[in-house]
Scaffold this active site. Structure first.
Site, short mmCIF file in Angstrom:
data_model
loop_
_atom_site.label_atom_id
_atom_site.label_comp_id
_atom_site.label_asym_id
_atom_site.label_seq_id
_atom_site.Cartn_x
_atom_site.Cartn_y
_atom_site.Cartn_z
N LYS A 176 -5.79 6.39 3.26
CA LYS A 176 -4.51 6.53 2.55
C LYS A 176 -4.29 8.03 2.33
O LYS A 176 -4.74 8.60 1.33
CB LYS A 176 -4.61 5.76 1.23
CG LYS A 176 -3.28 5.31 0.68
CD LYS A 176 -3.48 4.29 -0.41
CE LYS A 176 -2.35 4.28 -1.43
NZ LYS A 176 -1.03 4.06 -0.90
N1 PMP Z 1 0.48 -0.35 3.18
C1 PMP Z 1 0.84 0.87 2.75
C2 PMP Z 1 1.37 1.84 3.75
C3 PMP Z 1 0.73 1.22 1.39
O1 PMP Z 1 1.09 2.43 0.97
C4 PMP Z 1 0.25 0.26 0.47
C5 PMP Z 1 0.14 0.62 -0.98
N2 PMP Z 1 -1.09 1.23 -1.26
C6 PMP Z 1 -0.12 -1.00 0.96
C7 PMP Z 1 0.00 -1.26 2.32
C8 PMP Z 1 -0.70 -2.04 0.04
O2 PMP Z 1 -2.00 -1.69 -0.34
P1 PMP Z 1 -2.59 -2.12 -1.76
O3 PMP Z 1 -2.45 -3.58 -1.86
O4 PMP Z 1 -4.00 -1.67 -1.72
O5 PMP Z 1 -1.80 -1.41 -2.79
#
Ligand code: PMP
Length: 325
Positions: A176
């Site tokens: 991320k």
């Molecule tokens: N995809 C992207 C590109 C994101 O930014 C997020 C948010 N973090 C998610 C999926 C969902 O991930 P999570 O459930 O860990 O928040």
């Protein structure tokens, strides 16, 4: 628009809560206004930050962080991809987060940890000839339903973006990382300009990857599908949780699916998951109704189970929570 007039802006949030005054930065609790960085910070120029986003829910046991350890682990794993060494142990970040929530008297909030290459020199490499200082910050603030309260009930209208999700041989989608979010920025803003609530992005091969800040799920004939990480999906923690909940509810779950664009138009149900988006039903894609054009029964069941779990109306999945005493 001035921040004071924007209810989603930090100034308005700070006024509304009256307690939002502290950020944890580089090992210390500092005043909100003092959480600053130099304009020649490496991450500002080259996007070399890694970040997380977790939620703390209001429960009868007090505020409880949902799957904090998993969010923390993903942060360190994202950093490792760039050779970034966080100068703190995960436990230090956990203690700082718990203390931030306690000090600011937050019953529920969103938590944003970020680590980034800081200030010393510019030039593309943050690690050669020497590693730039790694800075770490954590901030918390109240954040209601990301796509709006109505979105959770009525569902949202999405479009397939003209912007493709970068393939994992360009940039690892499992980390991320700040910089690559411009891909999602383009998709989100294009969707907004065209009158949609959100975008779905295809990867370079034309398979469904994810939303700009959400994982996507498809329901067909009573089975649940979500694209594989190799299709360009982030390893979403809500995604993983929803796969588990759906399985425990008795649905077959395929978490390494390959989904073509056309399958979006013939799905029985579609929904997004994410820390910010939680479980948000999708009611149309490119103006075409998904099923009957309203949230379907399996989406609704999974969504209601999700909120029962995160708001701790059940003792199940207790291991997912860090309670803020
Ligand atoms: N995809 C992207 C590109 C994101 O930014 C997020 C948010 N973090 C998610 C999926 C969902 O991930 P999570 O459930 O860990 O928040």
């Amino acid at each position: 628009m001035s921040d004071g007039a924007n209810p989603t802006g930090f100034a308005a949030k700070r006024t509304a809560t009256g307690t939002l005054d502290t950020i944890w930065l580089d090992g210390e609790f500092v005043d909100w206004e003092d959480a600053q960085t130099h304009v020649l910070t490496h991450a500002l120029h080259y996007g070399t930050s890694v970040f997380g986003g977790a939620r703390c829910y209001e429960t009868t046991d007090g505020p409880a962080l949902f799957r904090w350890d998993d969010h923390c682990r993903r942060l360190y794993e994202s950093a490792a991809v760039y050779g970034m060494e966080l100068p703190y142990e995960p436990d230090t970040l956990t203690e700082a987060t718990v203390e931030l929530i306690r000090r600011q008297d937050l019953a529920s909030c969103y938590v944003r940890p970020i680590a980034f290459f800081g200030y010393d020199r510019l030039g593309v490499s943050p690690t050669r000839p020497t590693e730039l200082p790694v800075r770490v910050a954590i901030a918390c603030w109240p954040w209601d339903a990301y796509l709006g309260e109505r979105a959770l009930e009525a569902g949202i209208d999405v479009t397939v973006s003209s912007w493709r999700k970068y393939d994992t041989d360009r940039i690892p989608a499992t980390a991320k990382t700040g910089g690559p979010y411009v891909n999602g920025v383009l998709a989100t803003d294009e969707a907004g300009r065209d009158g949609y609530d959100e975008a779905i992005m295809l990867n370079g091969r034309g398979a469904v990857a994810e939303g700009p800040g959400e994982n996507v799920f498809l329901v067909r004939d009573g089975e649940v599908f979500t694209p594989a990480l190799s299709a360009g999906a982030l390893a979403g923690i809500t995604r993983r949780s929803v796969c588990r909940l759906a399985r425990d509810l008795g649905y077959p779950v395929h978490e390494n699916a390959s989904i073509g664009r056309g399958e979006l138009y013939t799905a029985d149900e579609l929904f997004f998951t994410g820390t910010a988006a939680e479980v948000t039903p999708i009611r149309t894609v490119d103006g075409i109704p998904v099923g009957p054009g309203r949230p379907g029964p399996i989406t609704t069941e999974i969504q209601s189970r999700f909120f029962d779990v995160v708001e701790r109306r059940t003792d199940d999945y207790a291991e997912w929570f860090t309670v803020v005493e």
